[in-house]
Write a protein that holds these residues in place. Sequence first.
Motif, PDB file in Angstrom:
ATOM      1  N   ARG A   1      59.072 119.221  89.811  1.00 32.61           N
ATOM      2  CA  ARG A   1      59.236 118.973  88.380  1.00 32.61           C
ATOM      3  C   ARG A   1      57.865 118.736  87.745  1.00 32.61           C
ATOM      4  O   ARG A   1      57.046 118.015  88.294  1.00 32.61           O
ATOM      5  CB  ARG A   1      60.167 117.788  88.141  1.00 32.61           C
ATOM      6  CG  ARG A   1      61.603 118.078  88.549  1.00 32.61           C
ATOM      7  CD  ARG A   1      62.480 116.836  88.503  1.00 32.61           C
ATOM      8  NE  ARG A   1      63.882 117.160  88.702  1.00 32.61           N
ATOM      9  CZ  ARG A   1      64.435 117.374  89.893  1.00 32.61           C
ATOM     10  NH1 ARG A   1      63.696 117.288  90.994  1.00 32.61           N
ATOM     11  NH2 ARG A   1      65.718 117.678  89.992  1.00 32.61           N
ATOM     12  N   GLN A   2      57.675 119.364  86.590  1.00 34.33           N
ATOM     13  CA  GLN A   2      56.365 119.291  85.944  1.00 34.33           C
ATOM     14  C   GLN A   2      56.542 119.297  84.423  1.00 34.33           C
ATOM     15  O   GLN A   2      57.442 119.952  83.900  1.00 34.33           O
ATOM     16  CB  GLN A   2      55.520 120.488  86.370  1.00 34.33           C
ATOM     17  CG  GLN A   2      54.067 120.414  85.960  1.00 34.33           C
ATOM     18  CD  GLN A   2      53.308 121.621  86.461  1.00 34.33           C
ATOM     19  OE1 GLN A   2      53.495 122.725  85.966  1.00 34.33           O
ATOM     20  NE2 GLN A   2      52.467 121.417  87.476  1.00 34.33           N
ATOM     21  N   GLU A   3      55.697 118.567  83.723  1.00 38.12           N
ATOM     22  CA  GLU A   3      55.763 118.514  82.263  1.00 38.12           C
ATOM     23  C   GLU A   3      55.189 119.795  81.668  1.00 38.12           C
ATOM     24  O   GLU A   3      54.116 120.246  82.056  1.00 38.12           O
ATOM     25  CB  GLU A   3      54.992 117.305  81.742  1.00 38.12           C
ATOM     26  CG  GLU A   3      55.101 117.123  80.226  1.00 38.12           C
ATOM     27  CD  GLU A   3      54.263 115.964  79.707  1.00 38.12           C
ATOM     28  OE1 GLU A   3      54.418 115.608  78.521  1.00 38.12           O
ATOM     29  OE2 GLU A   3      53.439 115.431  80.481  1.00 38.12           O
ATOM     30  N   ARG A   4      55.930 120.397  80.751  1.00 38.07           N
ATOM     31  CA  ARG A   4      55.473 121.581  80.032  1.00 38.07           C
ATOM     32  C   ARG A   4      55.714 121.377  78.539  1.00 38.07           C
ATOM     33  O   ARG A   4      56.522 120.532  78.134  1.00 38.07           O
ATOM     34  CB  ARG A   4      56.216 122.839  80.501  1.00 38.07           C
ATOM     35  CG  ARG A   4      55.976 123.201  81.962  1.00 38.07           C
ATOM     36  CD  ARG A   4      54.566 123.688  82.199  1.00 38.07           C
ATOM     37  NE  ARG A   4      54.303 123.962  83.607  1.00 38.07           N
ATOM     38  CZ  ARG A   4      54.374 125.162  84.156  1.00 38.07           C
ATOM     39  NH1 ARG A   4      54.696 126.208  83.406  1.00 38.07           N
ATOM     40  NH2 ARG A   4      54.101 125.331  85.426  1.00 38.07           N
ATOM     41  N   MET A   5      55.047 122.181  77.715  1.00 35.97           N
ATOM     42  CA  MET A   5      55.212 122.084  76.272  1.00 35.97           C
ATOM     43  C   MET A   5      56.106 123.213  75.787  1.00 35.97           C
ATOM     44  O   MET A   5      55.908 124.367  76.150  1.00 35.97           O
ATOM     45  CB  MET A   5      53.860 122.127  75.556  1.00 35.97           C
ATOM     46  CG  MET A   5      53.949 121.876  74.053  1.00 35.97           C
ATOM     47  SD  MET A   5      52.321 121.649  73.263  1.00 35.97           S
ATOM     48  CE  MET A   5      51.879 120.036  73.909  1.00 35.97           C
ATOM     49  N   GLY A   6      57.099 122.877  74.966  1.00 39.42           N
ATOM     50  CA  GLY A   6      58.057 123.859  74.502  1.00 39.42           C
ATOM     51  C   GLY A   6      58.132 123.959  72.989  1.00 39.42           C
ATOM     52  O   GLY A   6      57.110 123.867  72.291  1.00 39.42           O
ATOM     53  N   LEU A   7      59.340 124.135  72.490  1.00 40.63           N
ATOM     54  CA  LEU A   7      59.582 124.343  71.072  1.00 40.63           C
ATOM     55  C   LEU A   7      59.032 123.195  70.234  1.00 40.63           C
ATOM     56  O   LEU A   7      59.243 122.018  70.555  1.00 40.63           O
ATOM     57  CB  LEU A   7      61.096 124.491  70.832  1.00 40.63           C
ATOM     58  CG  LEU A   7      61.545 124.715  69.392  1.00 40.63           C
ATOM     59  CD1 LEU A   7      61.033 126.034  68.853  1.00 40.63           C
ATOM     60  CD2 LEU A   7      63.080 124.658  69.311  1.00 40.63           C
ATOM     61  N   ASP A   8      58.331 123.539  69.149  1.00 38.59           N
ATOM     62  CA  ASP A   8      57.748 122.572  68.205  1.00 38.59           C
ATOM     63  C   ASP A   8      56.755 121.615  68.875  1.00 38.59           C
ATOM     64  O   ASP A   8      56.523 120.512  68.386  1.00 38.59           O
ATOM     65  CB  ASP A   8      58.850 121.761  67.511  1.00 38.59           C
ATOM     66  CG  ASP A   8      59.728 122.629  66.626  1.00 38.59           C
ATOM     67  OD1 ASP A   8      59.215 123.621  66.084  1.00 38.59           O
ATOM     68  OD2 ASP A   8      60.932 122.322  66.482  1.00 38.59           O
ATOM     69  N   GLY A   9      56.172 122.040  69.994  1.00 37.22           N
ATOM     70  CA  GLY A   9      55.170 121.224  70.665  1.00 37.22           C
ATOM     71  C   GLY A   9      55.736 120.033  71.423  1.00 37.22           C
ATOM     72  O   GLY A   9      54.978 119.153  71.842  1.00 37.22           O
ATOM     73  N   LYS A  10      57.057 119.995  71.611  1.00 36.05           N
ATOM     74  CA  LYS A  10      57.683 118.887  72.336  1.00 36.05           C
ATOM     75  C   LYS A  10      57.685 119.172  73.833  1.00 36.05           C
ATOM     76  O   LYS A  10      57.921 120.298  74.267  1.00 36.05           O
ATOM     77  CB  LYS A  10      59.110 118.670  71.834  1.00 36.05           C
ATOM     78  CG  LYS A  10      59.175 118.266  70.367  1.00 36.05           C
ATOM     79  CD  LYS A  10      60.624 118.099  69.907  1.00 36.05           C
ATOM     80  CE  LYS A  10      60.682 117.700  68.435  1.00 36.05           C
ATOM     81  NZ  LYS A  10      62.083 117.584  67.949  1.00 36.05           N
ATOM     82  N   SER A  11      57.435 118.130  74.625  1.00 34.24           N
ATOM     83  CA  SER A  11      57.365 118.284  76.070  1.00 34.24           C
ATOM     84  C   SER A  11      58.758 118.277  76.691  1.00 34.24           C
ATOM     85  O   SER A  11      59.690 117.665  76.164  1.00 34.24           O
ATOM     86  CB  SER A  11      56.524 117.169  76.684  1.00 34.24           C
ATOM     87  OG  SER A  11      55.186 117.248  76.231  1.00 34.24           O
ATOM     88  N   PHE A  12      58.893 118.967  77.817  1.00 31.93           N
ATOM     89  CA  PHE A  12      60.120 118.917  78.612  1.00 31.93           C
ATOM     90  C   PHE A  12      59.728 119.040  80.079  1.00 31.93           C
ATOM     91  O   PHE A  12      58.583 119.392  80.408  1.00 31.93           O
ATOM     92  CB  PHE A  12      61.084 120.034  78.211  1.00 31.93           C
ATOM     93  CG  PHE A  12      60.629 121.419  78.575  1.00 31.93           C
ATOM     94  CD1 PHE A  12      61.047 122.024  79.753  1.00 31.93           C
ATOM     95  CD2 PHE A  12      59.773 122.136  77.741  1.00 31.93           C
ATOM     96  CE1 PHE A  12      60.629 123.296  80.091  1.00 31.93           C
ATOM     97  CE2 PHE A  12      59.347 123.410  78.070  1.00 31.93           C
ATOM     98  CZ  PHE A  12      59.771 123.991  79.260  1.00 31.93           C
ATOM     99  N   THR A  13      60.647 118.747  80.959  1.00 30.08           N
ATOM    100  CA  THR A  13      60.386 118.810  82.398  1.00 30.08           C
ATOM    101  C   THR A  13      60.937 120.099  82.969  1.00 30.08           C
ATOM    102  O   THR A  13      62.152 120.334  82.942  1.00 30.08           O
ATOM    103  CB  THR A  13      61.027 117.608  83.119  1.00 30.08           C
ATOM    104  OG1 THR A  13      60.510 116.399  82.572  1.00 30.08           O
ATOM    105  CG2 THR A  13      60.722 117.664  84.612  1.00 30.08           C
ATOM    106  N   ILE A  14      60.041 120.925  83.462  1.00 31.50           N
ATOM    107  CA  ILE A  14      60.450 122.203  84.043  1.00 31.50           C
ATOM    108  C   ILE A  14      60.811 121.997  85.514  1.00 31.50           C
ATOM    109  O   ILE A  14      60.231 121.143  86.194  1.00 31.50           O
ATOM    110  CB  ILE A  14      59.321 123.244  83.897  1.00 31.50           C
ATOM    111  CG1 ILE A  14      59.874 124.664  84.026  1.00 31.50           C
ATOM    112  CG2 ILE A  14      58.217 123.005  84.898  1.00 31.50           C
ATOM    113  CD1 ILE A  14      58.864 125.745  83.697  1.00 31.50           C
ATOM    114  N   VAL A  15      61.782 122.756  86.003  1.00 32.01           N
ATOM    115  CA  VAL A  15      62.231 122.656  87.384  1.00 32.01           C
ATOM    116  C   VAL A  15      61.908 123.968  88.096  1.00 32.01           C
ATOM    117  O   VAL A  15      62.290 125.039  87.636  1.00 32.01           O
ATOM    118  CB  VAL A  15      63.740 122.375  87.477  1.00 32.01           C
ATOM    119  CG1 VAL A  15      64.167 122.225  88.932  1.00 32.01           C
ATOM    120  CG2 VAL A  15      64.100 121.118  86.699  1.00 32.01           C
ATOM    121  N   LYS A  16      61.196 123.869  89.221  1.00 31.19           N
ATOM    122  CA  LYS A  16      60.850 125.045  90.019  1.00 31.19           C
ATOM    123  C   LYS A  16      61.063 124.716  91.492  1.00 31.19           C
ATOM    124  O   LYS A  16      61.154 123.533  91.871  1.00 31.19           O
ATOM    125  CB  LYS A  16      59.380 125.442  89.800  1.00 31.19           C
ATOM    126  CG  LYS A  16      58.989 125.687  88.360  1.00 31.19           C
ATOM    127  CD  LYS A  16      57.500 125.949  88.221  1.00 31.19           C
ATOM    128  CE  LYS A  16      57.100 127.242  88.883  1.00 31.19           C
ATOM    129  NZ  LYS A  16      55.661 127.560  88.629  1.00 31.19           N
TER     130      LYS A  16
END
Length: 478
Positions: free
Chosen positions: A328-343
């Motif tokens: 799990r890693q923090e990424r930046m998404g829509l409108d510059g808000k962060s989310f946790t990506i799962v790989k």
Amino acid sequence: MIRHNRLLVAFHVISDSLLGVSAFIVAYVLRFQTGLIPVTKGTPPLSQYLNVLPFIAVLVPLGFQLQGLYRLRRGRSRVDDFFAVFVGSILAVVFGIVATTYTATYFAPPAAKATGAFEVSQPVWLLFLALNFVLTFSTRELMREVLERRWRAGIGLKRILIAGSGELGRLVADKILEHRELGYQIVGFVDDRAAGDHLGYRGLPLLGTLDDAAEITTREAIDHLYVALPPEQHVRMLELLDNTSREMVDVKVVPDLLQVIALRARLEDLDGVPVINVNDVPLQGFNSAVKRAIDIAFSVAALAVLAVPIGVLAALIKLTSRGPVFYRQERMGLDGKSFTIVKFRSMHDNAEQDTGPVWATDFDPRVTRLGRFLRRSSLDELPQFWNVLRGDMSIVGPRPERPHFVGQFKHKIPQYMLRHKVKAGLTGWAQVNGWRGNTPLEKRIEYDLYYIENWSVRLDLKIMWLTLIKGFFHKHAY
């Protein structure tokens, strides 16, 4: 040449109409005469289906017209034709159902209503859709092959003049020379900045200055003038467009990234005051809801189909290296808000404990043996379908980046943050065009911005299809 194009368009309209009629008749035969599909409610007479043929003859070309199939472009790809014919065929079926139902309800005489003169069974419509798509697409591919053979033989070539011998002009020349099947012949360049240099580029001559362009287009019988000038020459570009507007030449402007942003600006009205919105994107409101519905449908289907492969890969990761299965890693998404990506975890546990956030490189010592395969094949990204289902990501969009790197790039690359106006994606326009991993970031941003400004359901489907047919392996994926 104009007369030739009109004849070709007329040929396509007539052949599409005839193929549509033929497909409808064959669909009737397959449904009711072959026994392939059990008939439970009786066989309607062929005359009942012949009543629908005038609708088919008109509505098939109408559906294709709405998809732009009669705007002839030599650079149109097979994938574009595939989806245009497919969607156009669907529109023809929808229009046909509406037209026959409306006619039967309001215009058919009582005797015709009693006998169901305009009724068409659903299996016939489905068979017609498949047959019409296959016949039409095959015919267009055959026509494409005939034309491309003529062009390779030097017959019917379009003569090209490129205004600008700089980086952008040379890029245009490279693309045209790489795709000789498009039927283009580059005559040469015109440019002010290379005065006295008559060697040109890749053996193509420098024919004169921009002021000479109008005379050269007439003398050399130029069909297309590609204007590929940098932004600082915009005044000269306007003069060139004015001079060549008096000649029988098709002018095409090739914008660089800054020009693309300006050309995509949308004019708005603020109580009578014109306002230019340079960051407007089509993916809002209803379009956003449509894209979300597609994401949910595809992610649910993908997680169901890939459940077993995901389980096998999870077991292999657990057996071959210490640490958790998922990363799990923090990424930046829509409108510059962060989310946790799962790989899937592809590196040794706590690989960045000493180095901190750094770019992955080829033969990175932090990557496990299995992880190297997962990264090369992009299988490490399969769990991101869960991110799509949650709404953190979309199937198609710009690839999400880590906030640490976003903080660096936004100060170095103009318009970088515009890519966060849409959700990040599993795949994207930049990826299917080869711009991923260790490739110039500016090119990735250019392709991301093109996707954002030109979004459509059709473009999303095209990107998904290209992702499948080009495969998941990529030389820059590590």
